[in-house]
Design an enzyme around this catalytic site. Structure first.
Site, PDB file in Angstrom:
ATOM      1  N   GLU A 159      14.780 -54.817  -0.522  1.00 24.12           N
ATOM      2  CA  GLU A 159      14.915 -54.968  -1.978  1.00 24.12           C
ATOM      3  C   GLU A 159      13.906 -54.071  -2.701  1.00 24.12           C
ATOM      4  O   GLU A 159      13.039 -54.557  -3.453  1.00 24.12           O
ATOM      5  CB  GLU A 159      14.737 -56.422  -2.404  1.00 24.12           C
ATOM      6  CG  GLU A 159      15.898 -57.305  -1.989  1.00 24.12           C
ATOM      7  CD  GLU A 159      15.846 -58.701  -2.595  1.00 24.12           C
ATOM      8  OE1 GLU A 159      14.784 -59.108  -3.102  1.00 24.12           O
ATOM      9  OE2 GLU A 159      16.877 -59.388  -2.570  1.00 24.12           O
ATOM     10  N   GLU A 317      22.224 -60.924   1.862  1.00 24.58           N
ATOM     11  CA  GLU A 317      21.497 -62.189   1.703  1.00 24.58           C
ATOM     12  C   GLU A 317      22.153 -63.024   0.620  1.00 24.58           C
ATOM     13  O   GLU A 317      22.535 -62.513  -0.430  1.00 24.58           O
ATOM     14  CB  GLU A 317      20.059 -61.953   1.226  1.00 24.58           C
ATOM     15  CG  GLU A 317      19.117 -61.354   2.217  1.00 24.58           C
ATOM     16  CD  GLU A 317      17.731 -61.177   1.591  1.00 24.58           C
ATOM     17  OE1 GLU A 317      17.382 -61.902   0.639  1.00 24.58           O
ATOM     18  OE2 GLU A 317      17.016 -60.272   2.032  1.00 24.58           O
TER      19      GLU A 317
HETATM   20  C1  GLA Z   1      15.130 -61.812  -1.492  1.00 21.36           C
HETATM   21  C2  GLA Z   1      14.312 -61.220  -0.372  1.00 21.36           C
HETATM   22  C3  GLA Z   1      14.042 -62.197   0.725  1.00 21.36           C
HETATM   23  C4  GLA Z   1      13.682 -63.560   0.182  1.00 21.36           C
HETATM   24  C5  GLA Z   1      14.758 -64.021  -0.749  1.00 21.36           C
HETATM   25  C6  GLA Z   1      14.493 -65.390  -1.337  1.00 21.36           C
HETATM   26  O1  GLA Z   1      16.470 -61.731  -1.252  1.00 21.36           O
HETATM   27  O2  GLA Z   1      14.916 -60.075   0.162  1.00 21.36           O
HETATM   28  O3  GLA Z   1      13.006 -61.690   1.526  1.00 21.36           O
HETATM   29  O4  GLA Z   1      12.469 -63.478  -0.504  1.00 21.36           O
HETATM   30  O5  GLA Z   1      14.862 -63.121  -1.827  1.00 21.36           O
HETATM   31  O6  GLA Z   1      15.564 -65.812  -2.132  1.00 21.36           O
END
Ligand code: GLA
Length: 678
Positions: A159, A317
């Site tokens: 991210e 995710e």
């Molecule tokens: C993001 C991050 C993860 C985690 C999630 C929590 O997607 O990539 O590492 O912190 O948020 O929701």
């Protein structure tokens, strides 16, 4: 982006059917848990895990002291268990020794606040020293695991720009200047673009330019806008540097990173990033406070598909239940996890993954749900995890199929950045939420849309909506006008077409870039205060407008709605301009959802665009993927009551053949294979 000289295999070549899995952080657990993990993954049908995203400090706890054994072990265990790996570069959070030794790599806010070690992502993407260390780490990971048969995909960092979308530290200064020199060529061109004759801001040399750090009052708007563009490009350049490090060692393996295409993350222009990844991967979390959270989810998924140019993408995710980072973190209700996952699949994802495999017992995210919850496997959540795996296996035939739409919704990160700059007529506007309100109108009317940029090829669309497109250059305006020239329907709304790419007003009356197309002219805006509204008569319905009003003068358009009270009583507020066979609509205030829905119905009828599945009960959503001569109709019942449906086909989830009218239970999903195609 440099071309890759070696053939890259498809990102999902190593797995069968759809991808299923999550972030796997084995370093948070003793090794005796790992065998159970693999067995449970097999039970659930997990076929891909993201590994080593936050592993740097475990792999290299002191500079030059490497501990690979544990990662070697788990890679082999996963491989033996038939589970593939999206292997990370381990760079998403630099280890403490690195930030301590090189505090100059730390990022800063506009006001100079240093973002220290102790959370994650404490690096400036333009820091030369960090870049050197991060690229070295990526190289080491690639050297160690290059060509390992379990490595299906490389996951660069994580991210990028999530916590630090813009870094104002000294690292950014030379990089920003170089970016500006590249964009403008000469400092005179920069002065023109930034309008520096205003407030004595003229620059004599690029070397005097700084990031738009906290100033006594409004910083130059074009400087702010360019810094957002630069920051997106700086994140991308960081991604590219790590990608190159990996590819130099492991050239044939596909590479990605996880985007955050949603209404809350505006840091990166993902449309500008898409060509740099071998598969577009997205992370999405539903909004606890939002009763219509499933519509924001649908928007996010459609946006991701738009970023991917319509190609299948990967949901990297989402959450099985609650997250830890909202105000009050809500557990998902019965059937919600399945609906959420399959809605992403319906909208083009060829797999569904979660953060994270096993819920952590320590650390900031210990109250974030996982596929294996704290309470273990004798839980509803674990049963849901297993059931989702079963459903995804049953949906293997949808892999590679596509969503086809004849309507498009325009969405643009540059317009987002520009609309939310300060010193505007109404400084309470949130672009993505304004676009989302129109998306909701389309959703409730059952009209499928692609989400595209204003510069996209629009020839396949008969209906195009561009809400609140404040920043529109003339080329984009002309591209949008092409929809009308071809006989289609185009609609835009207030505060659109106001400025060009440099944030300079299109002169001659608002909305400058669309004035002729819309057949209207506006001399002055009359934004409305919070709580204030104007009466609006739309056809034979009385409604209201909020946030905005203006005195729309007709220059060829016809009135379809008028303001009924206040100083602008009698002024046009919804107009239609017929141009040849085409129609250009303008909506000059913010209308409630019902009124938006009625306009969307009118426009869809005019454009000949039908709902995905006509005649569905309210609250039932349908999305179709098409391919190989078959249509796959995903139907979601978001209501508390069984829904009576007439759609026919074989439900891939249950094997039931539906011909005569049938009932979809409350909260349930069906995926009908329609043999004749759509
Ligand atoms: C993001 C991050 C993860 C985690 C999630 C929590 O997607 O990539 O590492 O912190 O948020 O929701």
């Amino acid at each position: 982006m440099e071309r890759r000289l070696i053939a890259v295999r498809a990102w999902n070549d190593l797995v069968e059917g759809l991808v299923y899995g999550g972030d796997y952080n084995p370093e948070q657990w003793p090794q005796d848990v790992w065998d159970e993990d693999i067995a449970l993954m097999q039970e659930a049908g997990v076929n891909l895990v993201s590994l080593a995203i936050f592993s740097w400090a475990t792999l290299e706890p002191n500079e030059g002291e490497f501990h690979w054994e544990w990662l070697d072990t788990i890679v082999e265990k996963l491989h033996a268990g038939g589970i593939k790996i999206a292997l990370a570069t381990a760079t998403a959070s630099p280890p403490p020794w690195l930030t301590h030794r090189h505090p100059e790599m730390l990022p800063q806010h506009a006001d100079g606040t240093v973002l220290h070690q102790g959370g994650r992502q404490s690096y400036a993407p333009t820091s030369p020293v960090y870049l050197q260390y991060a690229a070295q780490m990526a190289t080491r990971m690639a050297q160690r695991y290059a060509s390992h048969p379990a490595v299906a995909l490389w996951h660069i960092d994580n991210e990028i720009g999530c916590h630090v979308p813009e870094d104002f530290s000294d690292n950014a200064v030379p990089a920003f200047r170089a970016w500006l020199a590249e964009r403008y060529g000469t400092v005179e061109a920069l002065n023109d673009a930034w309008g520096t004759a205003f407030w004595s801001q003229r620059y004599g040399t690029f070397d005097d330019v700084l990031p738009p750090r906290t100033a006594p009052t409004y910083a130059n708007p074009t400087q702010q806008l360019d810094f957002k563009r630069f920051s997106s490009d700086a994140g991308l350049a960081y991604f590219q540097a790590l990608r190159q490090a990996v590819l130099a060692v492991n050239p044939g393996v596909p590479v990605t990173t996880n985007f955050m295409c949603n209404t809350g993350n505006r840091g990166m222009d993902y449309f500008g990033w898409a060509d740099a990844v071998d598969v577009v991967a997205n992370d999405h979390y539903t909004r606890a406070h939002d009763e219509e959270r499933h519509i924001e989810l649908a928007f996010s998924a459609d946006l991701t598909r738009g970023v991917a140019h319509g190609a299948p993408w990967l949901l990297m995710e989402h959450s099985t239940s609650a997250v830890n980072w909202q105000h009050v973190n809500r557990a998902k209700g019965a059937g919600e996890m399945l609906r959420d996952s399959l809605d992403h699949v319906a909208r083009g994802a060829d797999g569904a993954m979660f953060f994270q495999w096993r819920a952590s017992r320590a650390g900031a995210e210990k109250f974030h749900s996982g596929m294996v919850p704290h309470a273990g496997t004798d839980t509803q959540l674990w049963r849901n995890t297993v059931e989702l795996g079963r459903c995804l296996r049953a949906l293997a035939p949808v892999r590679g199929t596509r969503v086809v739409s004849r309507a498009a919704l325009v969405f643009d990160y540059h317009a987002w950045w520009a609309l939310e700059l300060d010193s505007h007529p109404n400084n309470t506007l949130a672009y993505a939420d304004l676009v989302l309100e129109w998306y909701k109108a389309l959703w409730y009317e059952g009209i499928g849309v692609d989400i595209v940029t204003p510069a996209a090829d629009l020839t396949g669309y008969d209906l195009v909506l561009a809400p609140n497109l404040y920043l529109t250059d003339t080329a984009a305006a002309d591209n949008l006008a092409g929809v009308v020239r071809r006989g289609g329907v185009f609609a835009t709304t207030w505060f659109s077409g106001i400025v060009d790419a440099a944030d300079h007003i299109h002169l001659g009356g608002y909305p400058g870039a669309f004035r002729d197309l819309l057949g209207v002219r506006v001399e002055e805006f009359s934004p409305l205060q919070a709580g204030q509204s104007v009466g609006v008569r739309l056809g034979d319905v009385d409604t209201v407008g909020v946030r905005w009003s203006e005195d729309v003068q007709l220059r060829g358009a016809q009135v379809r709605g008028v303001i009924t009270d206040g100083p602008l009583a009698g002024a046009a507020v919804v107009t239609e301009h017929e141009v040849g066979e085409g129609h250009a609509w303008y909506v000059a205030t913010d209308l409630p959802l019902d009124a938006k829905r009625s306009l969307v119905r009118t426009w869809a009828d005019q454009a000949g665009v039908a709902p995905v599945q006509p005649g569905l009960p309210a609250g039932v959503e349908a999305v179709r993927r098409i391919g190989d001569g078959a249509g796959y109709l995903f139907v979601f019942n978001h209501t508390d009551e069984a829904a009576r449906l007439t759609a026919s086909g074989t439900d891939l989830l249950t094997g039931t053949v539906h011909g005569a009218p049938w009932e979809l239970p409350a909260g349930a999903v069906a995926v009908l294979r329609e043999d004749a195609g759509a």
